[in-house]
Design an enzyme around this catalytic site. Structure first.
Site, PDB file in Angstrom:
ATOM      1  N   GLN A   1      22.244  20.050  -1.994  1.00  0.00           N
ATOM      2  CA  GLN A   1      23.151  19.435  -2.969  1.00  0.00           C
ATOM      3  C   GLN A   1      24.265  20.374  -3.432  1.00  0.00           C
ATOM      4  OE1 GLN A   1      19.709  18.760  -5.794  1.00  0.00           O
ATOM      5  NE2 GLN A   1      21.290  19.088  -7.332  1.00  0.00           N
TER       6      GLN A   1
ATOM      7  N   LEU B   1      15.080  26.703 -16.796  1.00  0.00           N
ATOM      8  CA  LEU B   1      14.757  25.638 -17.757  1.00  0.00           C
ATOM      9  C   LEU B   1      15.288  25.933 -19.161  1.00  0.00           C
ATOM     10  CD1 LEU B   1      11.059  24.943 -16.700  1.00  0.00           C
ATOM     11  CD2 LEU B   1      13.155  23.866 -15.866  1.00  0.00           C
ATOM     12  N   HIS B   2      15.654  24.854 -19.862  1.00  0.00           N
ATOM     13  CA  HIS B   2      16.091  24.938 -21.253  1.00  0.00           C
ATOM     14  C   HIS B   2      15.445  23.784 -22.019  1.00  0.00           C
ATOM     15  CE1 HIS B   2      18.730  21.740 -19.975  1.00  0.00           C
ATOM     16  NE2 HIS B   2      19.275  22.532 -19.081  1.00  0.00           N
TER      17      HIS B   2
ATOM     18  N   GLY C   1      16.479  21.005 -22.854  1.00  0.00           N
ATOM     19  CA  GLY C   1      16.709  19.683 -22.249  1.00  0.00           C
ATOM     20  C   GLY C   1      15.581  19.339 -21.286  1.00  0.00           C
ATOM     21  N   HIS C   2      15.255  20.290 -20.387  1.00  0.00           N
ATOM     22  CA  HIS C   2      14.151  20.049 -19.443  1.00  0.00           C
ATOM     23  C   HIS C   2      12.836  19.845 -20.200  1.00  0.00           C
ATOM     24  CE1 HIS C   2      16.836  22.665 -16.843  1.00  0.00           C
ATOM     25  NE2 HIS C   2      16.653  21.623 -16.057  1.00  0.00           N
TER      26      HIS C   2
ATOM     27  N   SER D   1      22.676  23.026 -20.407  1.00  0.00           N
ATOM     28  CA  SER D   1      22.769  23.014 -18.942  1.00  0.00           C
ATOM     29  C   SER D   1      22.437  24.404 -18.445  1.00  0.00           C
ATOM     30  CB  SER D   1      24.196  22.652 -18.528  1.00  0.00           C
ATOM     31  OG  SER D   1      24.427  23.049 -17.187  1.00  0.00           O
ATOM     32  N   SER D   2      21.772  24.481 -17.312  1.00  0.00           N
ATOM     33  CA  SER D   2      21.463  25.798 -16.737  1.00  0.00           C
ATOM     34  C   SER D   2      22.754  26.549 -16.436  1.00  0.00           C
ATOM     35  CB  SER D   2      20.650  25.624 -15.454  1.00  0.00           C
ATOM     36  OG  SER D   2      19.520  24.826 -15.728  1.00  0.00           O
TER      37      SER D   2
ATOM     38  N   GLY E   1      14.780  24.468 -11.980  1.00  0.00           N
ATOM     39  CA  GLY E   1      14.454  25.686 -12.716  1.00  0.00           C
ATOM     40  C   GLY E   1      15.537  26.061 -13.715  1.00  0.00           C
TER      41      GLY E   1
ATOM     42  N   GLU F   1      19.774  12.294 -19.144  1.00  0.00           N
ATOM     43  CA  GLU F   1      20.994  11.464 -19.202  1.00  0.00           C
ATOM     44  C   GLU F   1      22.264  12.302 -19.091  1.00  0.00           C
ATOM     45  OE1 GLU F   1      20.531   9.025 -22.702  1.00  0.00           O
ATOM     46  OE2 GLU F   1      18.803   7.995 -21.795  1.00  0.00           O
TER      47      GLU F   1
HETATM   48  O1  PAF Z   1      19.136  17.439 -11.960  1.00  0.00           O
HETATM   49  C1  PAF Z   1      18.659  18.323 -11.228  1.00  0.00           C
HETATM   50  O2  PAF Z   1      18.194  19.367 -11.679  1.00  0.00           O
HETATM   51  C2  PAF Z   1      18.641  18.111  -9.719  1.00  0.00           C
HETATM   52  O3  PAF Z   1      19.772  17.443  -9.290  1.00  0.00           O
HETATM   53  C3  PAF Z   1      17.355  17.412  -9.224  1.00  0.00           C
HETATM   54  C4  PAF Z   1      17.242  16.003  -9.782  1.00  0.00           C
HETATM   55  C5  PAF Z   1      16.136  18.217  -9.623  1.00  0.00           C
HETATM   56  C6  PAF Z   1      17.388  17.301  -7.700  1.00  0.00           C
HETATM   57  O4  PAF Z   1      17.461  18.555  -7.088  1.00  0.00           O
END
Ligand code: PAF
Length: 287
Positions: A61, A33-34, A36-37, A185-186, A31, A148
């Site tokens: 993570q 989102l910008h 890039g996404h 980047s978020s 989420g 990337e």
């Molecule tokens: O790059 C991310 O946003 C996260 O690491 C991912 C790949 C969605 C896994 O949680």
């Protein structure tokens, strides 16, 4: 665009799309989102007839002292952006759906996960590898698209997909940058206005080092110069600047093949990462 939170419903909708002859693409996201996404969603659209995006801020993570609690969350905004970008289905599961009581499995990709980001963020890539493997199992995409910008993550996902014979093609999309070169980047949302002004020094230092190495400058000199430039610009700490093999992430002391230049640096409480491709110039001297 359908919004689905449970795995049985997700499977039904994906199966219906597949039965209609469509190739299924997955764009995993956390989420916030910008552009890039959204560029990854566009790539997914170009590669498949049915595009699934996932939105899951994966607790596994984040380290104990990291930003899980304050990670930016705005599902309504993300939903609207995905819909406009042409996404067909948003999968936004709860933590209990992804990690039900009794969940015991962890996916770790040895060696690749311990380098670079892995040193600063122990356990991070096991969390990424586990959730990505789960998402592949839940969505069962034909193709999955990753940015990337997170080069080490991409290398780890490629490795786990090959190692586990997962029937999903991994594709990557280039980093999308702000006008001053800062990788989108978020986490850029955490930067204060002063820090945001400094942040452009990271891509700038990387670009200069990449050009210097490509034209034959001693790798260690160019890396040291990049680190110095970031500190002088106001970065609080530089965790690493490294030239590595793009697949194994093993450090390269000379540019004897196409390589990747990666860096991580801190501005106050915000940690930024970035990377660039470096290719030997035909007339550069690389002894
Ligand atoms: O790059 C991310 O946003 C996260 O690491 C991912 C790949 C969605 C896994 O949680």
């Amino acid at each position: 665009m359908a919004l689905v939170r449970d795995v049985a419903e997700l499977r039904l909708q994906v199966a219906a799309a597949r039965a209609a002859g469509k190739r299924i693409a997955l764009v995993p996201t956390m989420g916030a989102l910008h552009q890039g996404h959204l560029s990854l969603v566009a790539l997914a659209r170009a590669n498949a007839g049915f595009v699934v995006a996932s939105l899951f801020v994966n607790p596994a993570q984040f380290g104990p002292n990291e930003d899980f609690a304050r990670y930016p969350r705005d599902e309504k905004r993300d939903r609207d952006l995905l819909q406009q970008a042409g996404c067909d289905l948003l999968f936004a599961p709860s933590v209990a759906t992804v990690y039900p009581a009794g969940f015991r499995t962890q996916v770790t990709v040895a060696d690749l996960s311990e380098r670079l980001e892995g040193k600063a963020r122990p356990g991070h890539f096991a969390g990424v590898a586990t959730v990505v493997t789960k998402l592949f199992g839940m969505v069962q995409p034909d193709v999955a698209i990753f940015g990337e910008k997170d080069w080490q993550q991409l290398a780890i996902i490629r490795q786990l997909t090959a190692d586990l014979n997962l029937a999903v093609e991994i594709r990557s999309g280039p980093t999308v940058r702000e006008a001053d070169g800062l990788a989108m980047s978020s986490r850029n949302a955490y930067l204060t206005p002063t820090e945001r002004e400094v942040a452009g020094a990271l891509p700038d230092a990387l670009a200069k080092a990449a050009a210097a190495i490509a034209s034959g400058r001693e790798v260690s000199d160019a890396l040291a110069e990049a680190e110095r430039a970031m500190r002088t610009a106001g970065f609080t700490a530089v965790d690493y600047v490294a030239l590595v093999d793009p697949e194994t992430l093993a450090p390269l002391l000379v540019l004897d093949r196409p390589a990747r230049l990666l860096a991580a640096a801190r501005l106050g409480t915000t940690r930024l990462i970035d990377n660039l491709e470096v290719r030997p110039e035909p007339d550069g001297c690389h002894e």
